[in-house]
Design a protein around this motif. Structure first.
Motif, PDB file in Angstrom:
ATOM      1  N   LYS A  98       0.859  -1.182   0.000  1.00 25.70           N
ATOM      2  CA  LYS A  98       0.000   0.000   0.000  1.00 25.70           C
ATOM      3  C   LYS A  98       0.889   1.223   0.000  1.00 25.70           C
ATOM      4  O   LYS A  98       2.035   1.174   0.434  1.00 25.70           O
ATOM      5  CB  LYS A  98      -0.892   0.039   1.245  1.00 25.70           C
ATOM      6  CG  LYS A  98      -1.978  -0.988   1.276  1.00 25.70           C
ATOM      7  CD  LYS A  98      -2.873  -0.750   2.464  1.00 25.70           C
ATOM      8  CE  LYS A  98      -4.025  -1.734   2.475  1.00 25.70           C
ATOM      9  NZ  LYS A  98      -4.970  -1.433   3.538  1.00 25.70           N
ATOM     10  N   GLU A 149      -5.873   2.405   6.550  1.00 21.96           N
ATOM     11  CA  GLU A 149      -6.755   1.265   6.812  1.00 21.96           C
ATOM     12  C   GLU A 149      -5.950   0.082   7.343  1.00 21.96           C
ATOM     13  O   GLU A 149      -5.783  -0.934   6.675  1.00 21.96           O
ATOM     14  CB  GLU A 149      -7.506   0.893   5.544  1.00 21.96           C
ATOM     15  CG  GLU A 149      -8.457   1.978   5.080  1.00 21.96           C
ATOM     16  CD  GLU A 149      -9.191   1.614   3.807  1.00 21.96           C
ATOM     17  OE1 GLU A 149      -9.181   0.427   3.424  1.00 21.96           O
ATOM     18  OE2 GLU A 149      -9.763   2.521   3.199  1.00 21.96           O
ATOM     19  N   LEU A 150      -5.436   0.233   8.565  1.00 15.44           N
ATOM     20  CA  LEU A 150      -4.701  -0.829   9.250  1.00 15.44           C
ATOM     21  C   LEU A 150      -5.184  -0.896  10.690  1.00 15.44           C
ATOM     22  O   LEU A 150      -5.535   0.127  11.277  1.00 15.44           O
ATOM     23  CB  LEU A 150      -3.193  -0.545   9.258  1.00 15.44           C
ATOM     24  CG  LEU A 150      -2.436  -0.652   7.956  1.00 15.44           C
ATOM     25  CD1 LEU A 150      -1.000  -0.165   8.151  1.00 15.44           C
ATOM     26  CD2 LEU A 150      -2.435  -2.077   7.447  1.00 15.44           C
ATOM     27  N   GLU A 151      -5.136  -2.098  11.255  1.00 10.23           N
ATOM     28  CA  GLU A 151      -5.474  -2.217  12.670  1.00 10.23           C
ATOM     29  C   GLU A 151      -4.310  -1.677  13.491  1.00 10.23           C
ATOM     30  O   GLU A 151      -3.153  -1.720  13.061  1.00 10.23           O
ATOM     31  CB  GLU A 151      -5.729  -3.682  13.019  1.00 10.23           C
ATOM     32  CG  GLU A 151      -7.002  -4.234  12.404  1.00 10.23           C
ATOM     33  CD  GLU A 151      -7.287  -5.642  12.891  1.00 10.23           C
ATOM     34  OE1 GLU A 151      -6.875  -5.983  14.025  1.00 10.23           O
ATOM     35  OE2 GLU A 151      -7.917  -6.384  12.135  1.00 10.23           O
ATOM     36  N   ALA A 152      -4.606  -1.179  14.670  1.00 16.08           N
ATOM     37  CA  ALA A 152      -3.562  -0.680  15.564  1.00 16.08           C
ATOM     38  C   ALA A 152      -2.550  -1.783  15.841  1.00 16.08           C
ATOM     39  O   ALA A 152      -2.897  -2.969  15.908  1.00 16.08           O
ATOM     40  CB  ALA A 152      -4.187  -0.186  16.867  1.00 16.08           C
ATOM     41  N   ASN A 153      -1.290  -1.408  15.964  1.00 19.01           N
ATOM     42  CA  ASN A 153      -0.177  -2.306  16.276  1.00 19.01           C
ATOM     43  C   ASN A 153       0.164  -3.287  15.154  1.00 19.01           C
ATOM     44  O   ASN A 153       0.813  -4.296  15.395  1.00 19.01           O
ATOM     45  CB  ASN A 153      -0.421  -3.060  17.587  1.00 19.01           C
ATOM     46  CG  ASN A 153      -0.609  -2.110  18.745  1.00 19.01           C
ATOM     47  OD1 ASN A 153       0.169  -1.179  18.915  1.00 19.01           O
ATOM     48  ND2 ASN A 153      -1.660  -2.303  19.512  1.00 19.01           N
ATOM     49  N   THR A 154      -0.278  -3.003  13.933  1.00 24.14           N
ATOM     50  CA  THR A 154       0.096  -3.834  12.789  1.00 24.14           C
ATOM     51  C   THR A 154       1.528  -3.502  12.398  1.00 24.14           C
ATOM     52  O   THR A 154       1.890  -2.337  12.271  1.00 24.14           O
ATOM     53  CB  THR A 154      -0.838  -3.549  11.578  1.00 24.14           C
ATOM     54  OG1 THR A 154      -2.176  -3.852  11.952  1.00 24.14           O
ATOM     55  CG2 THR A 154      -0.445  -4.368  10.378  1.00 24.14           C
ATOM     56  N   ARG A 155       2.373  -4.534  12.242  1.00 27.71           N
ATOM     57  CA  ARG A 155       3.758  -4.305  11.819  1.00 27.71           C
ATOM     58  C   ARG A 155       3.791  -4.009  10.335  1.00 27.71           C
ATOM     59  O   ARG A 155       3.112  -4.661   9.538  1.00 27.71           O
ATOM     60  CB  ARG A 155       4.615  -5.534  12.074  1.00 27.71           C
ATOM     61  CG  ARG A 155       5.068  -5.648  13.478  1.00 27.71           C
ATOM     62  CD  ARG A 155       6.076  -6.797  13.564  1.00 27.71           C
ATOM     63  NE  ARG A 155       6.676  -6.786  14.857  1.00 27.71           N
ATOM     64  CZ  ARG A 155       7.824  -6.182  15.153  1.00 27.71           C
ATOM     65  NH1 ARG A 155       8.504  -5.574  14.213  1.00 27.71           N
ATOM     66  NH2 ARG A 155       8.293  -6.206  16.380  1.00 27.71           N
ATOM     67  N   VAL A 156       4.568  -3.010   9.948  1.00 29.65           N
ATOM     68  CA  VAL A 156       4.726  -2.636   8.546  1.00 29.65           C
ATOM     69  C   VAL A 156       6.199  -2.372   8.262  1.00 29.65           C
ATOM     70  O   VAL A 156       6.995  -2.162   9.187  1.00 29.65           O
ATOM     71  CB  VAL A 156       3.898  -1.388   8.176  1.00 29.65           C
ATOM     72  CG1 VAL A 156       2.408  -1.637   8.360  1.00 29.65           C
ATOM     73  CG2 VAL A 156       4.342  -0.175   8.961  1.00 29.65           C
ATOM     74  N   ARG A 157       6.577  -2.389   7.010  1.00 26.40           N
ATOM     75  CA  ARG A 157       7.912  -1.979   6.578  1.00 26.40           C
ATOM     76  C   ARG A 157       7.738  -0.713   5.761  1.00 26.40           C
ATOM     77  O   ARG A 157       6.934  -0.679   4.829  1.00 26.40           O
ATOM     78  CB  ARG A 157       8.559  -3.060   5.720  1.00 26.40           C
ATOM     79  CG  ARG A 157       9.891  -2.594   5.141  1.00 26.40           C
ATOM     80  CD  ARG A 157      10.603  -3.677   4.388  1.00 26.40           C
ATOM     81  NE  ARG A 157      11.058  -4.654   5.378  1.00 26.40           N
ATOM     82  CZ  ARG A 157      10.968  -5.975   5.200  1.00 26.40           C
ATOM     83  NH1 ARG A 157      10.451  -6.454   4.092  1.00 26.40           N
ATOM     84  NH2 ARG A 157      11.405  -6.786   6.122  1.00 26.40           N
TER      85      ARG A 157
END
Length: 68
Positions: free
Chosen positions: A3, A21-29
């Motif tokens: 995204k 549009e992500l849930e809280a505490n979602t890991r991303v790079r």
């Protein structure tokens, strides 16, 4: 899943410029590119107002006191 969002780095964290549009505490790079901002001369009031595409009666400017 890939995204793309725009964010602003405030010196400590990246803050999204819009809704994410992500849930809280979602890991991303994060892969990022800096965006060039056009530092053109500011618009005059007339230039800005004409870009707003305001809608009103044709005689609006002639009878402004009647429309208050």
């Amino acid at each position: 899943m890939l995204k793309s969002i725009e964010a602003i780095f405030d010196g400590e964290v990246f803050r999204p410029a819009g809704e994410v549009e992500l849930e809280a505490n979602t890991r991303v790079r994060l892969l990022f590119e800096t965006l060039l901002i056009d530092h053109a001369e500011p618009l005059s009031f007339l230039e800005l107002a004409s870009q707003l595409e305001l809608d009103g009666p044709e005689d609006w400017s002639l009878k402004i006191d009647d429309y208050r």
